[in-house]
Design a protein around this motif. Structure first.
Motif, mmCIF file in Angstrom:
data_model
loop_
_atom_site.group_PDB
_atom_site.id
_atom_site.type_symbol
_atom_site.label_atom_id
_atom_site.label_comp_id
_atom_site.label_asym_id
_atom_site.label_seq_id
_atom_site.Cartn_x
_atom_site.Cartn_y
_atom_site.Cartn_z
ATOM 1 N N THR A 13 11.493 -4.920 0.096
ATOM 2 C CA THR A 13 11.619 -3.499 -0.191
ATOM 3 C C THR A 13 12.825 -3.249 -1.057
ATOM 4 O O THR A 13 13.925 -3.713 -0.724
ATOM 5 C CB THR A 13 11.752 -2.694 1.118
ATOM 6 O OG1 THR A 13 10.606 -2.945 1.926
ATOM 7 C CG2 THR A 13 11.837 -1.206 0.824
ATOM 8 N N ASN A 68 3.685 2.068 -7.902
ATOM 9 C CA ASN A 68 3.825 3.118 -8.915
ATOM 10 C C ASN A 68 3.084 4.379 -8.478
ATOM 11 O O ASN A 68 1.913 4.334 -8.123
ATOM 12 C CB ASN A 68 3.266 2.612 -10.254
ATOM 13 C CG ASN A 68 4.071 1.426 -10.779
ATOM 14 O OD1 ASN A 68 5.270 1.354 -10.567
ATOM 15 N ND2 ASN A 68 3.407 0.515 -11.466
ATOM 16 N N ARG A 69 3.794 5.508 -8.543
ATOM 17 C CA ARG A 69 3.204 6.754 -8.069
ATOM 18 C C ARG A 69 4.118 7.923 -8.441
ATOM 19 O O ARG A 69 5.252 7.725 -8.882
ATOM 20 C CB ARG A 69 2.993 6.723 -6.557
ATOM 21 C CG ARG A 69 4.301 6.610 -5.759
ATOM 22 C CD ARG A 69 4.013 6.117 -4.347
ATOM 23 N NE ARG A 69 5.189 6.147 -3.478
ATOM 24 C CZ ARG A 69 6.120 5.206 -3.441
ATOM 25 N NH1 ARG A 69 6.045 4.165 -4.263
ATOM 26 N NH2 ARG A 69 7.136 5.296 -2.592
ATOM 27 N N THR A 70 3.627 9.107 -8.219
ATOM 28 C CA THR A 70 4.430 10.311 -8.411
ATOM 29 C C THR A 70 4.733 10.918 -7.045
ATOM 30 O O THR A 70 3.824 11.135 -6.240
ATOM 31 C CB THR A 70 3.684 11.334 -9.297
ATOM 32 O OG1 THR A 70 3.466 10.759 -10.590
ATOM 33 C CG2 THR A 70 4.507 12.604 -9.453
ATOM 34 N N VAL A 71 6.032 11.180 -6.812
ATOM 35 C CA VAL A 71 6.477 11.653 -5.504
ATOM 36 C C VAL A 71 6.975 13.092 -5.625
ATOM 37 O O VAL A 71 7.747 13.421 -6.540
ATOM 38 C CB VAL A 71 7.613 10.754 -4.962
ATOM 39 C CG1 VAL A 71 8.103 11.275 -3.613
ATOM 40 C CG2 VAL A 71 7.146 9.312 -4.858
ATOM 41 N N ALA A 115 0.825 -1.206 0.000
ATOM 42 C CA ALA A 115 0.000 0.000 0.000
ATOM 43 C C ALA A 115 0.863 1.262 0.000
ATOM 44 O O ALA A 115 1.765 1.401 0.830
ATOM 45 C CB ALA A 115 -0.931 -0.009 1.212
ATOM 46 N N ASN A 116 0.608 2.135 -0.959
ATOM 47 C CA ASN A 116 1.324 3.411 -1.099
ATOM 48 C C ASN A 116 2.819 3.237 -1.353
ATOM 49 O O ASN A 116 3.602 4.155 -1.122
ATOM 50 C CB ASN A 116 1.122 4.277 0.151
ATOM 51 C CG ASN A 116 -0.339 4.569 0.424
ATOM 52 O OD1 ASN A 116 -1.101 4.861 -0.484
ATOM 53 N ND2 ASN A 116 -0.729 4.464 1.685
ATOM 54 N N ASN A 117 3.199 2.044 -1.819
ATOM 55 C CA ASN A 117 4.617 1.788 -2.082
ATOM 56 C C ASN A 117 4.835 1.197 -3.471
ATOM 57 O O ASN A 117 5.786 0.460 -3.697
ATOM 58 C CB ASN A 117 5.191 0.839 -1.029
ATOM 59 C CG ASN A 117 5.492 1.535 0.273
ATOM 60 O OD1 ASN A 117 6.514 2.183 0.431
ATOM 61 N ND2 ASN A 117 4.566 1.409 1.211
#
Length: 244
Positions: A244, A219-222, A215-217
Motif C-alpha cells: 500500500t 486509478n480512479r476519481t475520488v 480492488a477499488n485501490n
C-alpha cells in the motif's frame, strides 16, 4: 469374364493379407522422458517436478534410469528427491550438473513416475525465466526374452516463468500533476488543495507491467470532503504480494 474378375480380386486380397500377416513387427520400447510440473513459479516457493517415463508396450519391463540434472542455480535449488513407487536411488540435495541413477528391481511397464524433484525458488529471484534440464538420460529394460538393453534418450528442458515480486510504482499523479517528492520507496504523501477542489483523479503507473492494482485501490476519481482525506493505492505483484 465375371469369374476371371473374381479370381483377380480374391488373389489381391489374399496377397494383402499375407503382407499384413508376415510384415516385421517393430517394438518401440519407450517413447521418452518428460518433466511434469508448474510452468510459472513464485519467488520463495517450493515446487515439484515429476520425472515421467512413457513406455508404450505393456511387455516392456523398465528396470533402470539415469540422467544428468542441470538447472539455473541462481534461481533454483534442488532440495530433495522423492522416489516413485518401487524405485530406489538418491534422495538428497543435488547440485546442478550431477548425474543420478534410479533402479526398479521388480521392473515396471507402461507410464511410470521414476522420481519427483523438489525445488526451492530463491526468495530474491529477479530473473524472468529459468530452466530445468535432463541431459544424457538413458533407461534399461528387459525385453520379452529377458534380455536387458540400455537406450539413450533425447534431452528434455522444462522452461519456467519466475513471477515478478515487484509491487512498486513508477509514477503517481493527482489531477494530472506528478506528486511532489515521489519515489518508488516512499509510501506516504501529503497534498494540499484549495477547498474549491471537489475531486482528486488518481493516476498511478506500476513499475512492473505484470503488477496489478487491488480492488477499488487503483486509478480512479475520488470525491473530496472538507478536511483530511485518506486515499490508498494498493499494488499487487505478479507473485501475489501486495503493498500500500
Amino acid at each position: 469374364m465375371i469369374k476371371s474378375e473374381r479370381i483377380k480380386i480374391w488373389g489381391y486380397l489374399f496377397s494383402l493379407f499375407l503382407l499384413v500377416l508376415f510384415a516385421p513387427f517393430k517394438v518401440d520400447a519407450l517413447q521418452g522422458v518428460s518433466l511434469v510440473g508448474e510452468s510459472s513459479v513464485s519467488p520463495g516457493a517450493t515446487v515439484k517436478y515429476n520425472v515421467v517415463l512413457n513406455a508404450n508396450e505393456a511387455t516392456t519391463v523398465v528396470t533402470g534410469f539415469s540422467t544428468t540434472v542441470t538447472y539455473d542455480s541462481s534461481v533454483l535449488t534442488l532440495n530433495s528427491v522423492e522416489l516413485g513407487t518401487s524405485w530406489t536411488g538418491n534422495t538428497e540435495s543435488i547440485p546442478s550438473g550431477k548425474t543420478i541413477s534410479f533402479k526398479n528391481s521388480a521392473g515396471v511397464s507402461g507410464q511410470t513416475v521414476v522420481a519427483t524433484f523438489v525445488f526451492k525458488v530463491s526468495s530474491t529471484a529477479s530473473a524472468n525465466t529459468a530452466s530445468i534440464n535432463l541431459k544424457g538420460s538413458s533407461y534399461s529394460y528387459k525385453d520379452i526374452d529377458g534380455a536387458e538393453t540400455s537406450v539413450s534418450l533425447e534431452a528434455v528442458t522444462k522452461s519456467l516463468n519466475v513471477k515478478s515480486s515487484d509491487n512498486t510504482l513508477k509514477a503517481l499523479k493527482v489531477n494530472g500533476v506528478m506528486v511532489d517528492g515521489f519515489t518508488p520507496d516512499t509510501f506516504e504523501y501529503d497534498i494540499v488543495v484549495e477547498s474549491s477542489v471537489e475531486q482528486a483523479k488518481i493516476l498511478a503507473t506500476t513499475n512492473s507491467t505484470k503488477a496489478t492494482f487491488g480492488a477499488n485501490n487503483g486509478n480512479r476519481t475520488v470525491d473530496l470532503m472538507y478536511g483530511s482525506n485518506v486515499v490508498t493505492v494498493v499494488v499487487v505483484s505478479e507473485s501475489g504480494i501486495s503493498q500500500t
